[in-house]
Structure formats: structure tokens, C-alpha cells
Motif scaffolding. Structure first.
Motif, PDB file in Angstrom:
ATOM      1  N   ALA B  16       0.839  -1.207   0.000  1.00 30.49           N
ATOM      2  CA  ALA B  16       0.000   0.000   0.000  1.00 30.49           C
ATOM      3  C   ALA B  16       0.868   1.248   0.000  1.00 30.49           C
ATOM      4  N   SER B  19       2.462   2.027  -3.329  1.00 30.22           N
ATOM      5  CA  SER B  19       1.577   2.655  -4.325  1.00 30.22           C
ATOM      6  C   SER B  19       1.493   4.159  -4.095  1.00 30.22           C
ATOM      7  N   VAL B 106      -2.170  -1.422  -6.222  1.00 31.14           N
ATOM      8  CA  VAL B 106      -3.454  -1.403  -5.519  1.00 31.14           C
ATOM      9  C   VAL B 106      -4.177  -2.735  -5.713  1.00 31.14           C
ATOM     10  N   LEU B 109      -2.596  -5.412  -3.696  1.00 29.93           N
ATOM     11  CA  LEU B 109      -2.984  -5.297  -2.291  1.00 29.93           C
ATOM     12  C   LEU B 109      -4.339  -5.960  -2.058  1.00 29.93           C
TER      13      LEU B 109
END
Lengths: 169, 478
Positions: B16, B19, B106, B109
Motif C-alpha cells: 500500500a 503505491s 493497488v 494489495l
């Protein structure tokens, strides 16, 4: 659920179904959006009759309020130009406003009746207030809130990429 | 706080955080290589951290256990391979390139969250994070008609499958009043206040949502179109990481909620598995588009894994995980070849693109052959052991009908894999030989492909180290 609340639930649910069907079958985007707003409002009334006033309020503020007003702005802005005024006159001429207005009037009458008659909310056993929701969100569901923020990040980046206007040579 | 939450969730936080870092780096200065390097670094850090992170329950939403960490590692490794493939692929194509890596992180994740989630809320959020990333990744080349069409198709179908999933979750919650997988098993076992007319439709709707993501047979219609339309590295992502994360979740949900105690669920699983095996293998027979062949074959492979899931127990769960690892390796390898071969203006998806490849680029053709033979389940490849463990687990519990169908459909499947292999080794005609198709494979992509091929053969000869890791992983699950 019993008595007036149950009747109110079915009326609001019927309005939700009708307005959603009309929303997806309209040919003019602005007309569809008007019905979509009515659809969100009726879902809010459904939540209210189920005994979830907080969710009903959020539905009105967030969906019918913020999100749809943005939609309307964008749709209207896209049509800016020379034929702008004619178009808007055409959009709001005749009976275009009548359908959403009638459906909203039904919902309004229903809410006023429920408030005046003091009908008790059925369905759920306890009414959940903002404090309980906040404590749950920032307590056991905190990871969920963080994940939702990552979801928004992905959505924003994706939307920016897909809709970006490249400078044409 | 730090010891309880931050450190156990480090593999997720690193992805996360990366990103966000990539996004900020793009905001400062656009640079394809910097975005790529940061992505690779973040994924590698996440991969490494999965080895030493302590095992812990994070609140009620996430369970970071050996099982979840195993899949996090697998997903991170696969995401690195996809990033390397995408780097070479995007460099030759138009438009901005850096956003791809943000979306890739993303979506990765989301898949990692799925692998760890033990609660319907994190299941849904993880699924949505994954899907939101995928919509834009599939339509990433937004000036070409095919990717955009595929992206819109995926958006509509995935959104409606999410609606099924949500409605199913609502029904289960209405009946049991909980969204935790393990509590569901307890309440269902105690049998009090149980309305099967709410619970079973709920479970059925949840399985519909999950089945869509996995492209199992009645919900598989989207697969060939999206595989064909999406850019080749994204197709690799959809085929491996998206499905792998979802299957990790399904196995956890299945074992922790004790779905095997509901006999109707098992019947439905059998039907879905049989339909997937037949549909995937039969539909691929008459296809001339390599990406669509791989799409149909992935439907069949998910059917095989579902057989192992249904067998259940230690052996069944072990076979599921082993097959998923094998599937990751061979699918990534196959799409790596498609990516490397794709010319600038389109993806190399026609079978004619591969005709006589061996005589032009022998190493690439040999790697592709290894992947295809593994997908077909030929010995000395990891795909063989994958099928072997499924059959062994099934035989131990006497699921003969399913095993018989698995063997029959795999034999049918041999035909279309060998069709591509034969095309690879055909002598090329003079016009093809004259065509100036000689291009060099990017070193990074070549490295990925050779590593995948070596692992494929190594695990196909010597699977016991992986088996030991898998045994440790499922120990915490069952």
C-alpha cells in the motif's frame, strides 16, 4: 414491522422500483438523473421505515446530495456551447419534471405522515446512532476504513488515467 | 499498537505504501524506470517481509497466519513478474506508463487482503480493491478498441457479481448475525435459530460471486473476451493473482466455515467442477486465438482445483495449494511468451504468430513448450505433480467420479495444447522466413521466463521442498 410503517415501507419500495426503472429507460441523461435522485430518496425512506434513520440520512446527504449534484453539474457542463440554452429549455419543458415531482411528493407525504403520526420504527431492535457507527468504524473495523481509502486511491488514479485528455499535436 | 498491528501487517502495508510513493514520485516527475524500480522494490520488500512477520489475528478482519503469508509471498512474486513483463510491454506503447504501476500495486494489495481475510467485510473490501484496480488495468491502453471494450465488459459483469456476493452476505448475516468465518461454523454447528431457507441461498449467492471471479463454469462467459482484450501482462495478472487470491479466500472460507458439512454445497461444487472441466476443455478445442485458448484452459484448471477443494482434509487442501502454485508458474510463463512476442500495434494472440517460432527464436519456443506441456500435465513438469496430488487426494476419499472426469477432460485438453506445440515446431514457409520478425527479447523478461521455466522443471522433478512449506501453511488453517 407493523401497521403504518409496513405500508410506508411498501410504498417507498414501489417508488424505488418505479423510479429506478424510469431512470435506466430515459433517453436524456438529465431526466435519468432526476429519476435517480428520486430512487435514492426512496431508498432513504425505506431505510427509515426499517428503523435505520442514520443510514437514511447518509443516503440523502451522500448519494442524493453530494454525488448526484456532481453528476448533474458534469452532465450540464458537458453540453455547454452555442446550443446550450435551447437544450436546457428543451430538457425542462413539458412533462419532464412532472414524473420525478410526483414520485418525490409521494415520498414527502409519506415522511410527513410518519412524523406526524409518531409511528414507531420497527424491524431492527435498537436504533444505531452516529456514535456507535463511529466507534465501530474506528475500533474493530479500522482496517476496513484503511482499505476503503486504498480503494479510493485506485479509483482516482484509474479514473484520471482513463479520462485524461492528451494534448493533440 | 506497533507490535500488534503494524508489524504483522507489514507485507500489506509495504505494498500500500509503495503505491502512494509511486504516485508521489509521478507527481514530482514522470519517469517510467523510476516508477518501475520503486514498484519492484516495494513488492520485493513485501515478499521478504512475509517470511519473518509474526503470525497474528489483526482485529476481526484479517488473519495473518502461515497460510495467508504463503499466499502473500506467492502473490508478491507473481506481481513482480507481471511488473517486469509490463515494463517492456508498456515501453513500446503509447500513453502514460507510470499509472500502471500504481494500479498494479493497488490491485495486488486487494488480492493479498483476500488471502488474509477471515471476515465478510474484508472479503468484500479486498475484492473491490482488486476489482477497481483491474477495471482500469484491463482498459489501460485506452486508445485501442479491444482493451476498452474488455474493460467495460469486466466492469459491468464484476459489478453485478459483487451485487450477488453482497446479497448473499446479507442473507447469511440476517440468519446468523455474524460475518466471521469461524463464528459461522460454530453457529451452524450449534443448530439453534438456524433457517436453512436464508442460509443456503446466502451461501449460494456468495459462491456465485466467488465463482465469477474464478471464472468457474456457469459464470465463465467473460473470460475469453477479457483475456483477449486486456494487454498481455494484465491478462497474466487476471489469470494468476486475481484468481489465486480469490481461491486462497475460498479455501479459507470453505474450511473455517465448514461448508463441507452442508451437503447441498458439496453437490453444487461437484456440478460446478464438472461443468468447468468440460466447458473449458471442449471450448478450447476449436479456438485459434492463443489468448482465448489460455482463457478456456484456465476455466478447466480452476475446475481441477475445485475437485481438490471438495475432497477436503489435509490432502485436499495441500493439493489445492500445490496446484495453485503450479498454475501460477505455468500461466505466468505462457503469458510472458505472449507478451514478449507481441508487436507494437497488437498482442500476439493468433496461433499463426507462433508457427515456426522454434526456428526463429528457439529458447522462447522451448520455454513456451515447457509451459504448455505443464499445463497439459506431462511428467517432469510441475503441472504433472499438481494433477497427481489432486488425483491422489481424491482417490484416498473415494471421489472416483470426479477423478474419472478430471482424467478424461485432461486428455481432451492435451489436444489443444499439443496443437500449439506442433505449430511452434513447424517448418516455416519462405514468406514467413523472409518477414523481418527477428527482435531481441528484453533481458529482464528473458530472466523472468528462464526463472519460471527452471522452477517449473525443478518442482516437476523435486516437489518435496514445496510440499513441506505447504504442509506448514495448511497446518494453521485446518
Amino acid at each position: 414491522m407493523s401497521g403504518p410503517m409496513e405500508a410506508a415501507f411498501y410504498v417507498a419500495a414501489a417508488v424505488a422500483v418505479v423510479s429506478t426503472l424510469l431512470a435506466i429507460s430515459r433517453l436524456v441523461a438529465v431526466h435519468a438523473l432526476l429519476y435517480l435522485i428520486v430512487s435514492f430518496l426512496s431508498v432513504a425512506v425505506v431505510f427509515y421505515t426499517m428503523g435505520a434513520p442514520l443510514v437514511a440520512t447518509l443516503e440523502v446527504i451522500i448519494y442524493a446530495g453530494a454525488i448526484l449534484v456532481l453528476f448533474l453539474f458534469v452532465v450540464m457542463m458537458l453540453n455547454l456551447g452555442t446550443r446550450d440554452r435551447d437544450q436546457e429549455r428543451q430538457w425542462f419543458s413539458g412533462a419532464a419534471w412532472l414524473g420525478p415531482a410526483i414520485l418525490s411528493a409521494i415520498l414527502l407525504a409519506e415522511v410527513i405522515y410518519l412524523i406526524v403520526s409518531g409511528a414507531t420504527t420497527g424491524g431492527l431492535s435498537a436504533t444505531v446512532g452516529p456514535k456507535e457507527v463511529a466507534l465501530a468504524l474506528y475500533g474493530p473495523y479500522m482496517i476496513g476504513v484503511e482499505l476503503a481509502s486504498m480503494l479510493l486511491l485506485g479509483a482516482v488514479v484509474g479514473a484520471t488515467h482513463l479520462s485524461k485528455q492528451e494534448a493533440r499535436p | 499498537m506497533i507490535a500488534d498491528y503494524i508489524i504483522p501487517s507489514l507485507p500489506l502495508l509495504l505494498v500500500a505504501g509503495t503505491s502512494v510513493v509511486v504516485m508521489l514520485a509521478v507527481a514530482v516527475r514522470r519517469n517510467h524506470s523510476v516508477a518501475f524500480g520503486l514498484t519492484l522494490l516495494g513488492l520485493a520488500a513485501s515478499f521478504c517481509s512475509a517470511f519473518f512477520v509474526p503470525v497474528r489475528q489483526l482485529g476481526i478482519l484479517l488473519t495473518v497466519d502461515r497460510y495467508g503469508l504463503f499466499f502473500i509471498g506467492l502473490i508478491a512474486a507473481a506481481a513482480m513478474a507481471v511488473a517486469v513483463l509490463a515494463h517492456g510491454y508498456l515501453a513500446e506503447r503509447e500513453g502514460n506508463k507510470e499509472e500502471f504501476y500504481i494500479l498494479l500495486l493497488v490491485a495486488t494489495l486487494g488480492a493479498m487482503v483476500l488471502a488474509c481475510s477471515s471476515h465478510f467485510v474484508s472479503l468484500f473490501l479486498g475484492l473491490e480493491v482488486l476489482s477497481i484496480g483491474l477495471y482500469s488495468l484491463i482498459g489501460y491502453l485506452r486508445e485501442r478498441p479491444l482493451p476498452v471494450e474488455a474493460g467495460i465488459k469486466y466492469l459491468v459483469l464484476a459489478a453485478s457479481s459483487s451485487a450477488f456476493l453482497l446479497f448473499g452476505i446479507a442473507l447469511v448475516y440476517a440468519d446468523l448475525g455474524t460475518m466471521e468465518f469461524s463464528r459461522i461454523a460454530q453457529l451452524a454447528a450449534s443448530g439453534t435459530n438456524l433457517h436453512y431457507d436464508l442460509l443456503l441461498p446466502g451461501v449460494a449467492l456468495i459462491l456465485t460471486g466467488i465463482g465469477f471471479k474464478l471464472a468457474l463454469a456457469p459464470f465463465h462467459m467473460w473470460t475469453p473476451d477479457i483475456y483477449q482484450g486486456a494487454p498481455a501482462p494484465v491478462t497474466a495478472f487476471v489469470a494468476t493473482i486475481s484468481k489465486g487470491g480469490m481461491f486462497a479466500l475460498l479455501l479459507r472460507y470453505f474450511s473455517q466455515s465448514r461448508l463441507d458439512l452442508f451437503s447441498p454445497v458439496l453437490v453444487v461444487f461437484s456440478i460446478i467442477a464438472i461443468a468447468s472441466m468440460f466447458a473449458g476443455n471442449l471450448l478450447a478445442l476449436f479456438e485459434n486465438n492463443v489468448k482465448r485458448i489460455l482463457a478456456y484452459s484456465s476455466i478447466a484448471h480452476m475446475g481441477y482445483v475445485l475437485v481438490a477443494l471438495e475432497v477436503g482434509g489435509q490432502a485436499g487442501a495441500g493439493a489445492v495449494i500445490f496446484y495453485l502454485v503450479a498454475y501460477f508458474i505455468m500461466t505466468l510463463g505462457a503469458f510472458a511468451v505472449v507478451t514478449v512476442l507481441s508487436p507494437r500495434e497488437r498482442d500476439a494472440d493468433q496461433i499463426d504468430d507462433y508457427r515456426g517460432l522454434f526456428w526463429r527464436r528457439p529458447w522462447l519456443a522451448l520455454g513456451f513448450t515447457a509451459m504448455l506441456l505443464s499445463l497439459a500435465g506431462i511428467p517432469l513438469t510441475v503441472g504433472f505433480f499438481g494433477k497427481f496430488y489432486i488425483i491422489a487426494a481424491g482417490a484416498a476419499t473415494g471421489a472416483w467420479a470426479l477423478i474419472l472426469i478430471l482424467v478424461i477432460t485432461s486428455t481432451i485438453g492435451l489436444f489443444y495444447y499439443l496443437r500449439v506445440v506442433v505449430a511452434l515446431f513447424q517448418k516455416q514457409t519462405e514468406t514467413e522466413a523472409a518477414a523481418p520478425t527477428r527482435r531481441r527479447t528484453a533481458p529482464a523478461a528473458a530472466l523472468v521466463l528462464s526463472v519460471l521455466t527452471l522452477v517449473l522443471i525443478w518442482l516437476g522433478v523435486f516437489p518435496s521442498p514445496l510440499l513441506r512449506i505447504i504442509q506448514a501453511a495448511i497446518h494453521t488453517l485446518l
